[in-house]
Design an enzyme around this catalytic site. Structure first.
Site, mmCIF file in Angstrom:
data_model
loop_
_atom_site.group_PDB
_atom_site.id
_atom_site.type_symbol
_atom_site.label_atom_id
_atom_site.label_comp_id
_atom_site.label_asym_id
_atom_site.label_seq_id
_atom_site.Cartn_x
_atom_site.Cartn_y
_atom_site.Cartn_z
ATOM 1 N N CYS A 1 -3.587 -3.630 4.548
ATOM 2 C CA CYS A 1 -2.670 -4.645 5.099
ATOM 3 C C CYS A 1 -3.109 -6.069 4.786
ATOM 4 O O CYS A 1 -2.382 -7.026 5.042
ATOM 5 C CB CYS A 1 -2.547 -4.463 6.612
ATOM 6 S SG CYS A 1 -2.019 -2.821 7.051
ATOM 7 N N HIS B 1 -2.577 -9.894 12.582
ATOM 8 C CA HIS B 1 -1.988 -8.727 11.926
ATOM 9 C C HIS B 1 -1.579 -7.784 13.063
ATOM 10 O O HIS B 1 -2.368 -7.531 13.975
ATOM 11 C CB HIS B 1 -3.023 -8.049 11.014
ATOM 12 C CG HIS B 1 -2.627 -6.658 10.621
ATOM 13 N ND1 HIS B 1 -1.442 -6.390 9.969
ATOM 14 C CD2 HIS B 1 -3.219 -5.450 10.821
ATOM 15 C CE1 HIS B 1 -1.341 -5.090 9.770
ATOM 16 N NE2 HIS B 1 -2.395 -4.490 10.289
ATOM 17 N N GLU C 1 0.848 -1.186 0.000
ATOM 18 C CA GLU C 1 0.000 0.000 0.000
ATOM 19 C C GLU C 1 0.889 1.244 0.000
ATOM 20 O O GLU C 1 0.479 2.321 0.413
ATOM 21 C CB GLU C 1 -0.992 -0.007 1.162
ATOM 22 C CG GLU C 1 -0.420 -0.295 2.517
ATOM 23 C CD GLU C 1 -1.487 -0.387 3.605
ATOM 24 O OE1 GLU C 1 -2.306 0.539 3.712
ATOM 25 O OE2 GLU C 1 -1.482 -1.376 4.359
HETATM 26 N N1 CAA Z 1 1.622 4.141 30.417
HETATM 27 C C1 CAA Z 1 1.086 3.000 29.938
HETATM 28 N N2 CAA Z 1 0.085 2.979 29.006
HETATM 29 C C2 CAA Z 1 -0.359 4.168 28.560
HETATM 30 C C3 CAA Z 1 0.159 5.399 29.024
HETATM 31 C C4 CAA Z 1 1.208 5.344 29.993
HETATM 32 N N3 CAA Z 1 1.757 6.458 30.481
HETATM 33 N N4 CAA Z 1 -0.475 6.396 28.389
HETATM 34 C C5 CAA Z 1 -1.388 5.815 27.547
HETATM 35 N N5 CAA Z 1 -1.300 4.476 27.658
HETATM 36 C C6 CAA Z 1 -2.066 3.465 26.932
HETATM 37 C C7 CAA Z 1 -3.548 3.795 26.794
HETATM 38 O O1 CAA Z 1 -4.271 3.452 27.966
HETATM 39 C C8 CAA Z 1 -3.917 2.960 25.590
HETATM 40 O O2 CAA Z 1 -4.057 1.610 25.971
HETATM 41 P P1 CAA Z 1 -5.441 0.812 25.657
HETATM 42 O O3 CAA Z 1 -5.655 0.972 24.180
HETATM 43 O O4 CAA Z 1 -5.158 -0.571 26.059
HETATM 44 O O5 CAA Z 1 -6.483 1.503 26.439
HETATM 45 C C9 CAA Z 1 -2.642 3.010 24.717
HETATM 46 O O6 CAA Z 1 -1.599 3.455 25.579
HETATM 47 C C10 CAA Z 1 -2.752 3.976 23.554
HETATM 48 O O7 CAA Z 1 -3.197 5.207 24.064
HETATM 49 P P2 CAA Z 1 -4.228 6.115 23.266
HETATM 50 O O8 CAA Z 1 -5.374 5.290 22.789
HETATM 51 O O9 CAA Z 1 -4.501 7.319 24.059
HETATM 52 O O10 CAA Z 1 -3.278 6.479 22.039
HETATM 53 P P3 CAA Z 1 -3.508 7.420 20.821
HETATM 54 O O11 CAA Z 1 -4.802 8.149 20.910
HETATM 55 O O12 CAA Z 1 -2.279 8.223 20.707
HETATM 56 O O13 CAA Z 1 -3.647 6.439 19.547
HETATM 57 C C11 CAA Z 1 -3.520 4.634 18.045
HETATM 58 C C12 CAA Z 1 -3.215 5.116 19.460
HETATM 59 C C13 CAA Z 1 -5.023 4.734 17.786
HETATM 60 C C14 CAA Z 1 -3.091 3.200 17.880
HETATM 61 C C15 CAA Z 1 -2.750 5.550 17.042
HETATM 62 O O14 CAA Z 1 -1.380 5.350 17.213
HETATM 63 C C16 CAA Z 1 -3.127 5.326 15.592
HETATM 64 O O15 CAA Z 1 -4.060 5.930 15.081
HETATM 65 N N6 CAA Z 1 -2.368 4.426 14.866
HETATM 66 C C17 CAA Z 1 -2.619 4.138 13.464
HETATM 67 C C18 CAA Z 1 -3.867 3.310 13.239
HETATM 68 C C19 CAA Z 1 -3.718 1.868 13.698
HETATM 69 O O16 CAA Z 1 -2.656 1.306 13.805
HETATM 70 N N7 CAA Z 1 -4.872 1.209 13.910
HETATM 71 C C20 CAA Z 1 -4.890 -0.202 14.254
HETATM 72 C C21 CAA Z 1 -6.089 -0.916 13.683
HETATM 73 S S1 CAA Z 1 -6.173 -0.642 11.932
HETATM 74 C C22 CAA Z 1 -5.059 -1.769 11.265
HETATM 75 O O17 CAA Z 1 -4.697 -2.709 11.906
HETATM 76 C C23 CAA Z 1 -4.567 -1.563 9.875
HETATM 77 C C24 CAA Z 1 -3.210 -0.944 9.928
HETATM 78 O O18 CAA Z 1 -2.211 -1.630 9.942
HETATM 79 C C25 CAA Z 1 -3.112 0.511 9.960
#
Ligand code: CAA
Length: 411
Positions: free
Chosen positions: A113, A235, A81
């Site tokens: 993916c 994945h 992709e």
């Molecule tokens: N200590 C420990 N853990 C902590 C923490 C700390 N100080 N602060 C936050 N966390 C934890 C949160 O509790 C959360 O855990 P849970 O999900 O278990 O509740 C985790 O860290 C992530 O925190 P947030 O949800 O607040 O993080 P974020 O808003 O910054 O976004 C994300 C995380 C959504 C994965 C973002 O990085 C993103 O958008 N990534 C790209 C999209 C993606 O990978 N999606 C996955 C499904 S889609 C897919 O699989 C296809 C693909 O390959 C893209």
């Protein structure tokens, strides 16, 4: 008896630079535990701007293709992709670099993916009908969400090459699989955008729900599933994701007021999956998301680190692509599967990597190949691998093999 078809050889290639996730978190003024525990990433592979999906793909495939294979390979399929060309398939460059016979088919597959699995299934079906022939499948991607974006910690880069044959040395793939399509906008990239658009929270929820829906269907269609399969692979956009999917499924099973069939048996299987999970995420934790190849990186990691696995063990694989398409398919480990993988070469690749400072990473990130007409030449020094992008001549890319490395496969 039916001929077994599946993965005879598998190898991956990663760029020779990475970023430390604790350092990245500090630079972004985020608690490092969010990246290392919350998301589950320790290091992130980063490409130099002269390393593209083709150089990653060729360097992944070269060590597993022998001279004899070149005459028997009928198809070269690339799943990606991260294409730099909307028309010409990356597999054509690969076909030339690997010196595959002229009478082979070369094409590229896209569906986020999931595409690597579409390619693998096309290859397996082809070889099932023609057991003397072989197909090369390569997944190759550079995952980028933008500097300081919420997806930045889930970037990565790398390619996985798989040679699909009859009587495979590593994993025989079962004929029946279960696929799933659901039109959604969790992650997508219009052609005018450099970075993908992503609804991060929704994407993780959709992944979880898709996994749950597929698993329930698998249970319906495959009555022996909950007893017969030792491992569930995922994945891995980041290493916490599969764990979240297991947790979500466990909650569904435990909380539902509806009667769900075989609940106890399913909960037992989830316990077993969690035990194996740690082994499958080792490489991803230090590489990041390689999109189409991340499921297969998990497979190689599992086969290296999980010493409890043996010939005949059955593995279930969950492939997910945003948009969304998913598939659960199944394989059986073959006699001597560990010896068929180039673990020493993989180890050496990790050892040779250079850590970038955050300043170096940001500088590299913002550099891109000039898009003007004319000739640009590159030297081979940026690549630890054997192939590099040598020249762009009026928007035509040319790749070269380093002279010091002009040897054949490691197989
Ligand atoms: N200590 C420990 N853990 C902590 C923490 C700390 N100080 N602060 C936050 N966390 C934890 C949160 O509790 C959360 O855990 P849970 O999900 O278990 O509740 C985790 O860290 C992530 O925190 P947030 O949800 O607040 O993080 P974020 O808003 O910054 O976004 C994300 C995380 C959504 C994965 C973002 O990085 C993103 O958008 N990534 C790209 C999209 C993606 O990978 N999606 C996955 C499904 S889609 C897919 O699989 C296809 C693909 O390959 C893209």
């Amino acid at each position: 008896m039916k001929t077994k078809v599946g993965i005879d050889r598998i190898h991956f290639y990663i760029p020779p630079q990475y970023v430390d996730m604790e350092e990245l978190a500090q630079a972004r003024k985020i608690d490092p535990a969010k990246f290392t525990i919350g998301i589950g990433q320790s290091q992130m592979a980063v490409t130099d701007y002269k390393q593209d999906i083709v150089t990653l793909a060729i360097n992944a495939a070269l060590p597993i293709i022998s001279k004899e294979d070149r005459d028997i390979i009928d198809q070269v399929i690339v799943a990606t992709e991260s294409s730099f060309d909307y028309s010409k398939a990356a597999s054509i460059y690969l076909h030339e670099a690997l010196k595959i016979n002229r009478f082979a088919r070369s094409y590229e597959i896209k569906e986020a993916c999931y595409a690597g699995t579409a390619a693998l299934q096309a290859a397996v079906d082809y070889v099932r009908l023609r057991p003397k022939r072989k197909v090369l499948v390569v997944t190759t991607d550079i995952a980028r969400y933008g500097l300081a974006s919420s997806g930045e910690a889930t970037q990565g880069a790398g390619a996985v090459a798989m040679l699909i044959t009859a009587d495979p040395a590593i994993l025989a793939i079962e004929e029946e699989s279960i696929a799933y399509t659901d039109n959604q906008f969790d992650f997508w990239r219009p052609q005018y955008d450099t970075y993908p658009r992503v609804d991060g929270k929704f994407s993780t929820d959709l992944y979880n729900q898709t996994f749950l829906n597929l698993m329930e269907e698998v249970g319906e269609r495959k009555p022996d599933f909950w007893d017969a399969y030792q491992v569930q692979l995922f994945h891995l956009p980041f290493t916490k994701m599969g764990r979240k999917a297991i947790k979500n499924y466990r909650q569904y099973l435990s909380n539902s007021t509806d009667k769900i069939s075989d609940t106890d048996q399913k909960l037992k299987a989830l316990d077993l999956w969690e035990k194996h999970y740690e082994h499958a995420i080792e490489y991803s934790r230090n590489i990041g998301n390689i999109y189409t190849g991340s499921l297969y990186l998990g497979l190689i990691s599992l086969l290296n680190y999980d010493q409890s696995l043996k010939e005949g063990d059955k593995i279930s694989l969950f492939s997910y692509g945003s948009g969304a398409v998913a598939e659960c398919f199944f394989g059986e480990l073959q006699d001597g599967f560990r010896e068929a993988i180039l673990f020493k070469e993989i180890e050496s690749m990790f050892q040779k990597r250079r850590k970038l400072s955050i300043e170096e990473y940001e500088e590299l990130y913002l550099k891109s190949i000039e898009t003007s007409d004319g000739i640009i030449e590159f030297d081979p020094s940026v690549h630890e691998g054997e192939f590099y992008l040598a020249k762009i001549d009026n928007h035509r890319r040319y790749y070269k093999q380093k002279i010091s490395h002009q040897n054949d496969s490691k197989m």
